[in-house]
Design an enzyme around this catalytic site. Structure first.
Site, PDB file in Angstrom:
ATOM      1  N   ASP A  14       0.844  -1.193   0.000  1.00  0.00           N
ATOM      2  CA  ASP A  14       0.000   0.000   0.000  1.00  0.00           C
ATOM      3  C   ASP A  14       0.882   1.246   0.000  1.00  0.00           C
ATOM      4  OD1 ASP A  14      -2.886   1.098   0.493  1.00  0.00           O
ATOM      5  OD2 ASP A  14      -1.611   2.180   1.922  1.00  0.00           O
TER       6      ASP A  14
ATOM      7  N   TYR B 298       3.188  10.104   0.579  1.00  0.00           N
ATOM      8  CA  TYR B 298       4.214   9.512   1.438  1.00  0.00           C
ATOM      9  C   TYR B 298       5.612   9.854   0.944  1.00  0.00           C
ATOM     10  CZ  TYR B 298       0.248   6.518   2.825  1.00  0.00           C
ATOM     11  OH  TYR B 298      -0.971   6.026   3.232  1.00  0.00           O
TER      12      TYR B 298
ATOM     13  N   LYS C 137      -2.461   6.304  -4.122  1.00  0.00           N
ATOM     14  CA  LYS C 137      -3.545   7.237  -3.808  1.00  0.00           C
ATOM     15  C   LYS C 137      -3.291   8.605  -4.424  1.00  0.00           C
ATOM     16  CE  LYS C 137      -3.672   4.869   0.647  1.00  0.00           C
ATOM     17  NZ  LYS C 137      -2.248   4.424   0.650  1.00  0.00           N
TER      18      LYS C 137
END
Length: 316
Positions: free
Chosen positions: A46, A51, A76
Site C-alpha cells: 500500500d 508519502y 492514492k
C-alpha cells in the site's frame, strides 16, 4: 506465514487480506522494507504519492525478484491533484516512481481538494496560514478516476477516509462503485454504522493504523495492557492478534513496519477463538488517531466547522 486469505473486490479482482503499509516511514527505509516483505510472502503493498517514497517502493519490489503480476499495488491521489486535468498526470508520476505500467488499486486519498500551486503539497494562504481549497467537486475527480480504468492504467478504483454521506454523494453520479474505502480502523475505532453501510454497498473496507499510531503522541492500541493480556491468552503477540481481528471482521489490514522481524511477525495472522474475537469487539471507544485539524475541514463530521477552524488557526 500468513494464512493467505484474500477478498474479492466488486471489480472482480482479488486483493490479499494483509498488505504492507508504507505511511510514516523515514527516507531510505522503504526499499528494504518492501523487499523484506515480499521475500517473506507478502503480495500486497500500500503506497501513496503523499508519502513521498513511491520511488523506494518501486525499487523494493524490483529488488525482491517477485514478478509484478504477483503483487497487488495500491496508490492514492493527493489532494492537490483532484482537478480532472491533473488526475492522469498524477497517476503517471506514481506509475513512473513505482516502476510499473498499471496499478491494481487507485484511491482518492482524502475527500478534500486543495488548489494546485506548483509542486506544493500543502498550499496555504500566506496571510492566514490556512489551507487553500479548490472546490473541485468530488464527482468530477471520480469521473476522471473512472476513465483511468477504461484506459487500462488502473484495475480498480476506490476512496479513502470517506464518511457514509460522502460515499452516498459519490454514488449519485458514479458509473463505477468504489471497490474499497480505506479508513482508520482498530478495536478503539470500529465505526459499526459505516462498516455495515459499506458492506451493504459491496464496498470493501481497508484498515489503516490497525495497531494505532503515535503521530500525536497518544497511547497506541497495541500498548493497551488489556489488549496485551488478551493476546497472551490467544497465544499471539498483540500485533498478530489485532491484524487477525481485522481480517476476521472482514477487512483488509495494512500494518506498517520497516523492521524486518516485525514485518515477518505481522504476517502471521490466525483465526481467533470466538471468545477472543468478541472481547476485542468490546474495546470500541471511537478513538481516532488521524484527524488533520489544520486543513480547515470537518472531514468526518464529528467536530464541527467552528472547532476545526479554531484548531486550524491555532487559537485553541
Amino acid at each position: 506465514m500468513s494464512l493467505g486469505r484474500k477478498f474479492m473486490l466488486n471489480s472482480g479482482h482479488e486483493i490479499p487480506a494483509v498488505g504492507l503499509g508504507t505511511w510514516l516511514s523515514k527516507p531510505n527505509e522503504v526499499t528494504a522494507a518492501v523487499e523484506a516483505a515480499l521475500r517473506a510472502g507478502y503480495r500486497h503493498i500500500d503506497a501513496a504519492a503523499i508519502y513521498e517514497n513511491e520511488h523506494e517502493v518501486g525499487a523494493g519490489w524490483k529488488n525482491s525478484g517477485v514478478p509484478r503480476e504477483e503483487i497487488f499495488i495500491t496508490s492514492k491521489l493527493w489532494n492537490t491533484d483532484h482537478h480532472p486535468d491533473h488526475v492522469e498526470a498524477a497517476l503517471d508520476k506514481t506509475l513512473k516512481d513505482l516502476q510499473t505500467d498499471y496499478l491494481d488499486l487507485y484511491l482518492i486519498h482524502w475527500p478534500v481538494a486543495f488548489i494546485k500551486r506548483g509542486d506544493e503539497l500543502f498550499p496555504k494562504d500566506s496571510g492566514t496560514n490556512m489551507f487553500l481549497h479548490s472546490g473541485v467537486p468530488m464527482k468530477d475527480t471520480w469521473a476522471a478516476m473512472e476513465s483511468l480504468v477504461s484506459r487500462g492504467k488502473v484495475r480498480s478504483i476506490g476512496v479513502s477516509n470517506f464518511t457514509i454521506e460522502k460515499v452516498e454523494d459519490l454514488l449519485n453520479t458514479a458509473k463505477i462503485v468504489p471497490a474499497v474505502n480505506q479508513i482508520e480502523a482498530h478495536p478503539w475505532l470500529q465505526q459499526p454504522e459505516l462498516f455495515q453501510y459499506l458492506r451493504s454497498k459491496d464496498i470493501l473496507i481497508e484498515s489503516y493504523s490497525p495497531l494505532g499510531n503515535n503521530i500525536y503522541g497518544h497511547d497506541r492500541v497495541i500498548d493497551d495492557p488489556a489488549i496485551q493480556a488478551l493476546a497472551k491468552k490467544a497465544n499471539l503477540d498483540a500485533g498478530q492478534m489485532l491484524i487477525s481481528w481485522a481480517i476476521q471482521r472482514g477487512t483488509v489490514v495494512l500494518p506498517k513496519s520497516v523492521t524486518a522481524s516485525r514485518i515477518v511477525s505481522n504476517f502471521k495472522d490466525a483465526i481467533l477463538p470466538e471468545e477472543i474475537y468478541q472481547e476485542l469487539n468490546k474495546f470500541d471507544k471511537h478513538k481516532r488517531f488521524n484527524l488533520p485539524f489544520d486543513w480547515g475541514v470537518d472531514i468526518f463530521d464529528e467536530v464541527g466547522e467552528a472547532e476545526i477552524t479554531r484548531k486550524g488557526e491555532g487559537t485553541c
